[in-house]
Design an enzyme around this catalytic site. Sequence first.
Site, PDB file in Angstrom:
ATOM      1  N   LEU A 136       0.854  -1.180   0.000  1.00  0.00           N
ATOM      2  CA  LEU A 136       0.000   0.000   0.000  1.00  0.00           C
ATOM      3  C   LEU A 136       0.896   1.237   0.000  1.00  0.00           C
ATOM      4  CD1 LEU A 136      -2.608  -1.170   2.669  1.00  0.00           C
ATOM      5  CD2 LEU A 136      -2.830  -1.244   0.176  1.00  0.00           C
ATOM      6  N   SER A 137       0.297   2.408  -0.169  1.00  0.00           N
ATOM      7  CA  SER A 137       1.142   3.607  -0.220  1.00  0.00           C
ATOM      8  C   SER A 137       1.914   3.783   1.079  1.00  0.00           C
ATOM      9  CB  SER A 137       0.313   4.847  -0.538  1.00  0.00           C
ATOM     10  OG  SER A 137      -0.727   5.028   0.404  1.00  0.00           O
ATOM     11  N   GLU A 138       1.306   3.425   2.230  1.00  0.00           N
ATOM     12  CA  GLU A 138       2.019   3.448   3.503  1.00  0.00           C
ATOM     13  C   GLU A 138       1.518   2.344   4.424  1.00  0.00           C
ATOM     14  OE1 GLU A 138       2.405   7.812   2.256  1.00  0.00           O
ATOM     15  OE2 GLU A 138       0.656   6.550   2.595  1.00  0.00           O
ATOM     16  N   THR A 139       2.424   1.903   5.283  1.00  0.00           N
ATOM     17  CA  THR A 139       2.111   1.018   6.406  1.00  0.00           C
ATOM     18  C   THR A 139       2.705   1.655   7.650  1.00  0.00           C
ATOM     19  OG1 THR A 139       2.163  -0.962   5.005  1.00  0.00           O
ATOM     20  CG2 THR A 139       2.438  -1.293   7.368  1.00  0.00           C
ATOM     21  N   HIS A 162      -2.014  10.967   5.471  1.00  0.00           N
ATOM     22  CA  HIS A 162      -2.935   9.830   5.402  1.00  0.00           C
ATOM     23  C   HIS A 162      -2.568   8.729   6.403  1.00  0.00           C
ATOM     24  CE1 HIS A 162      -2.371   5.870   3.206  1.00  0.00           C
ATOM     25  NE2 HIS A 162      -3.639   5.756   3.560  1.00  0.00           N
TER      26      HIS A 162
END
Length: 286
Positions: free
Chosen positions: A43-46, A74
């Site tokens: 994903l874009s961030e974890t 986010h």
Amino acid sequence: MYGYVIADVFTDTALEGNPLAVVPEADGLSAGRMQRIAREMNLSETTFVFPPTAGGDVRVRIFTPVGELPFAGHPTFGTAAVLAATGHPGVRGGELRMETGMGVVPFSFTGESGGGRVRTARMLQPIPVWRDYERAGELLDALGVSASVLPIEVYRNGPRHAFVGLGSVDELSALRVDLRALAEHDDLAANCFAPTGDPLVWRARMFSPAYGVTEDAGTGSAAGPLALHLGRHGRVPLGATITVRQGVEMGRPSTIRARATMAGGEVERVEISGSAVLVADGRLYV
């Protein structure tokens, strides 16, 4: 074994908004292992949550698939929403103070919380600094845009966000970005925005191969600086709350509310608000 939660951020509808993976109890994970988990999640961030060390209620580390970020909107917003929705002990009296690489970030929660949803959360963001972007011409070429309706400036509040203004939503939706050329702009997210006809509602798209994100569905760290950028250049009143709609072209619509205030030429406050919904949980056998 570590538990994790998937949340959709900047929406109250599951499978919309910007997805985020959160590991609420990450003690024992090394930076290298966290990076590999973020790559696995893709994903874009974890995010990874730890006990506080600097006066906050929790400490959070943020990883994209390619590296760690000191702050991003986010993932921090979504992590706070997850912790509130799951009854984390760090959330007390409807508030949370989150330690990040850019300092302690405060959150507040109002309205009903339950059923996997925090109806309203508000986040006070780090104050950004800004400057003209010295590679503006190359950035326009990579985006396939001839000119920006406002000066191209880059704001840093953790990530670096460059803002390029387009004349209409049709132009925004029609963008065909040269991602290889854009990847040559190190440590940069390209944020394109356009008016909708309502002066307080704006559409946005964000592209950042440098951060491992082809296109982002909802960029909280950019929404606050966008409100400031529009206010500084007279497109909205400073202090007004704007609505940023993003992710439409991806089929992942996000809604972020943002507000920035200035006094005496100095930024006083930058804040965003929105919702998030929990959609999945599971276990990591690592």
